[in-house]
Design a protein around this motif. Structure first.
Motif, mmCIF file in Angstrom:
data_model
loop_
_atom_site.group_PDB
_atom_site.id
_atom_site.type_symbol
_atom_site.label_atom_id
_atom_site.label_comp_id
_atom_site.label_asym_id
_atom_site.label_seq_id
_atom_site.Cartn_x
_atom_site.Cartn_y
_atom_site.Cartn_z
ATOM 1 N N LEU A 131 0.867 -1.182 0.000
ATOM 2 C CA LEU A 131 0.000 0.000 0.000
ATOM 3 C C LEU A 131 0.900 1.227 0.000
ATOM 4 O O LEU A 131 1.740 1.386 0.883
ATOM 5 N N TRP A 132 0.710 2.119 -0.979
ATOM 6 C CA TRP A 132 1.621 3.240 -1.207
ATOM 7 C C TRP A 132 0.896 4.546 -0.916
ATOM 8 O O TRP A 132 -0.095 4.851 -1.568
ATOM 9 N N PRO A 133 1.371 5.352 0.056
ATOM 10 C CA PRO A 133 0.733 6.657 0.308
ATOM 11 C C PRO A 133 0.876 7.571 -0.907
ATOM 12 O O PRO A 133 1.958 7.667 -1.499
ATOM 13 N N THR A 134 -0.197 8.243 -1.290
ATOM 14 C CA THR A 134 -0.179 9.144 -2.448
ATOM 15 C C THR A 134 -0.886 10.449 -2.089
ATOM 16 O O THR A 134 -1.479 10.584 -1.010
ATOM 17 N N LEU A 135 -0.850 11.386 -3.027
ATOM 18 C CA LEU A 135 -1.545 12.656 -2.817
ATOM 19 C C LEU A 135 -3.057 12.470 -2.769
ATOM 20 O O LEU A 135 -3.773 13.293 -2.199
ATOM 21 N N ARG A 136 -3.566 11.382 -3.348
ATOM 22 C CA ARG A 136 -5.007 11.112 -3.370
ATOM 23 C C ARG A 136 -5.451 10.184 -2.253
ATOM 24 O O ARG A 136 -6.639 10.001 -2.042
ATOM 25 N N GLY A 137 -4.489 9.584 -1.561
ATOM 26 C CA GLY A 137 -4.824 8.614 -0.523
ATOM 27 C C GLY A 137 -3.820 7.487 -0.510
ATOM 28 O O GLY A 137 -2.710 7.630 0.011
ATOM 29 N N GLU A 138 -4.172 6.346 -1.108
ATOM 30 C CA GLU A 138 -3.265 5.209 -1.200
ATOM 31 C C GLU A 138 -3.481 4.489 -2.529
ATOM 32 O O GLU A 138 -4.576 4.522 -3.091
ATOM 33 N N SER A 139 -2.423 3.831 -2.993
ATOM 34 C CA SER A 139 -2.500 2.975 -4.170
ATOM 35 C C SER A 139 -1.867 1.634 -3.840
ATOM 36 O O SER A 139 -1.048 1.529 -2.926
ATOM 37 N N VAL A 140 -2.237 0.607 -4.595
ATOM 38 C CA VAL A 140 -1.597 -0.707 -4.506
ATOM 39 C C VAL A 140 -0.491 -0.748 -5.549
ATOM 40 O O VAL A 140 -0.724 -0.436 -6.718
ATOM 41 N N VAL A 141 0.725 -1.104 -5.125
ATOM 42 C CA VAL A 141 1.852 -1.228 -6.052
ATOM 43 C C VAL A 141 2.388 -2.652 -5.953
ATOM 44 O O VAL A 141 2.661 -3.147 -4.867
ATOM 45 N N LEU A 142 2.547 -3.317 -7.084
ATOM 46 C CA LEU A 142 3.084 -4.659 -7.135
ATOM 47 C C LEU A 142 3.701 -4.927 -8.507
ATOM 48 O O LEU A 142 3.298 -4.278 -9.474
ATOM 49 N N ASP A 143 4.715 -5.703 -8.525
ATOM 50 C CA ASP A 143 5.391 -6.480 -7.517
ATOM 51 C C ASP A 143 6.522 -5.624 -6.937
ATOM 52 O O ASP A 143 7.195 -4.921 -7.674
ATOM 53 N N VAL A 144 6.747 -5.706 -5.626
ATOM 54 C CA VAL A 144 7.812 -4.918 -5.015
ATOM 55 C C VAL A 144 8.946 -5.804 -4.507
ATOM 56 O O VAL A 144 9.650 -5.440 -3.565
ATOM 57 N N GLY A 145 9.116 -6.980 -5.140
ATOM 58 C CA GLY A 145 10.289 -7.750 -4.776
ATOM 59 C C GLY A 145 10.223 -9.252 -4.867
ATOM 60 O O GLY A 145 11.234 -9.921 -4.648
ATOM 61 N N ALA A 146 9.067 -9.830 -5.213
ATOM 62 C CA ALA A 146 8.986 -11.294 -5.238
ATOM 63 C C ALA A 146 9.547 -11.890 -6.519
ATOM 64 O O ALA A 146 10.192 -12.930 -6.499
#
Length: 356
Positions: A131-146
């Motif tokens: 879950l990534w904090p953004t100016l609009r709230g939050e976004s889902v970011v994937l893949d972050v390392g698998a």
């Protein structure tokens, strides 16, 4: 009741951070129960500090704890069937728990989760979603390392997995999805990314609003609800964002303490700086969800404090409460029903990989 299994030995701080976090969540979520795995001589003294936690918890002694520097192969060899990490994951497989939370070794946790839970039928490789904090709230970011590197089919998998998570967390019926690229123009980028974009446009899925390509600065802007990339770029983006947040916080502290007038100004602007600190606190968005498995596993940051680990627990709680796995399976079934050629071509790829 929602049951959460806990690897109490994971992370930099172990039970000293994990157990207070459980008490915090239990106070906020009366319908939660914990199944705790760890070394008795370390966990019991911490549990004794919170008598009310014992009423909603079961504890099981495990002699072995996976170390933070263990290689995944070492962790599987020495910790399978008996470590606190394995037992916590296995509880999800057996149905004793609805989700597993660990702050332990990421590679070991992924290896054990894949070995124990297996991937969903049409998923080649799992992904870690943040879950990534953004100016609009939050976004889902994937893949972050698998998964380091991904073909078009795997990027589509990630898009579907991320969409299911966004629907569960944000309550959005049709989340917007973007593929991370070096430009928004259709002619730019690697062939795998361009192919995935074409297939997502043509699929026109009811559960997803495909936005197109997004660039790195779009992540922080919150341009889309779900940002899809492969694990190498995603992990670098995540670590860069965390480092930048700490860097800016350091700059602010230094600036506010430099002169008397700056210190006086800080007193008047304290509430604004407190809100900024909350936004930039990576611990508040702590928890990477392992998506694509036949079970819910959440990886907490190894250095998380009690509040950070509590955030990871509540993320797992929300995944269960909002039927994450059912949503993902429905989206996967829908996509492959409309695109049977995608699954058949993927099976051919898997056979080739196996021979190699």
């Amino acid at each position: 009741m929602i049951r959460i299994s806990i690897d109490a030995m994971g992370g930099d701080h172990g039970p000293a951070v994990v157990i207070p976090a459980l008490m915090t969540v239990a106070t906020r979520r009366p319908d939660i129960r914990f199944v705790i795995y760890g070394r008795e001589e370390l966990v019991r003294p911490e549990l004794a500090k919170f008598p009310k936690l014992a009423e909603v918890s079961e504890f099981f002694h495990c002699e072995i704890a996976v170390r933070m520097d263990d290689k995944p192969s070492q962790a599987l060899r020495h910790g399978r069937w008996k470590s606190s990490m394995w037992k916590a994951v296995e509880a999800v497989k057996s149905g004793a728990a609805d989700a597993c939370i660990s702050a332990g070794n990421t590679g070991a946790l992924m290896a054990m989760s894949k070995f124990c839970l297996r991937t969903m039928a049409t998923i080649d490789r799992p992904a870690i979603a943040a879950l990534w904090p953004t100016l609009r709230g939050e976004s889902v970011v994937l893949d972050v390392g698998a998964t380091i590197g991904a073909d078009a089919h795997q990027l589509i998998d990630f898009a579907i997995l991320g969409t299911g998570m966004a629907r569960s967390v944000f309550g959005v019926a049709r989340p917007t999805v973007g593929l991370l690229n070096v430009g928004v123009e259709e002619i730019k980028g690697q062939e795998e990314v361009k192919e995935a974009g074409r297939m997502l446009r043509e699929a026109n899925m009811a559960s997803m609003n495909y936005h197109g390509f997004v660039e790195g600065d779009d992540i922080g802007k919150g341009t889309v609800d779900v940002v899809v990339t492969e694990g190498f770029a995603g992990n670098i983006a995540l670590k860069t964002a965390e480092g930048t947040a700490r860097q800016i916080a350091g700059y602010l502290r230094a600036a506010m303490s430099r002169t008397l007038m700056a210190k006086i100004g800080y007193v008047f602007a304290k509430s604004a700086f407190d809100r900024l600190r909350e936004k930039m606190d990576v611990g508040r968005s702590n928890g990477g969800v392992f998506l694509g498995l036949n079970g819910i596993v959440v990886k907490s940051h190894g250095g998380a404090d009690s509040d950070g680990f509590a955030a990871a627990i509540e993320l797992g709680y929300d995944m269960v409460r909002n039927n994450l796995l059912d949503r993902i399976e429905a989206d996967l079934d829908l996509f492959h029903a409309r695109n049977p050629h995608a699954l058949s071509s993927r099976k051919s790829d898997v056979v080739i990989d196996a021979k190699e």
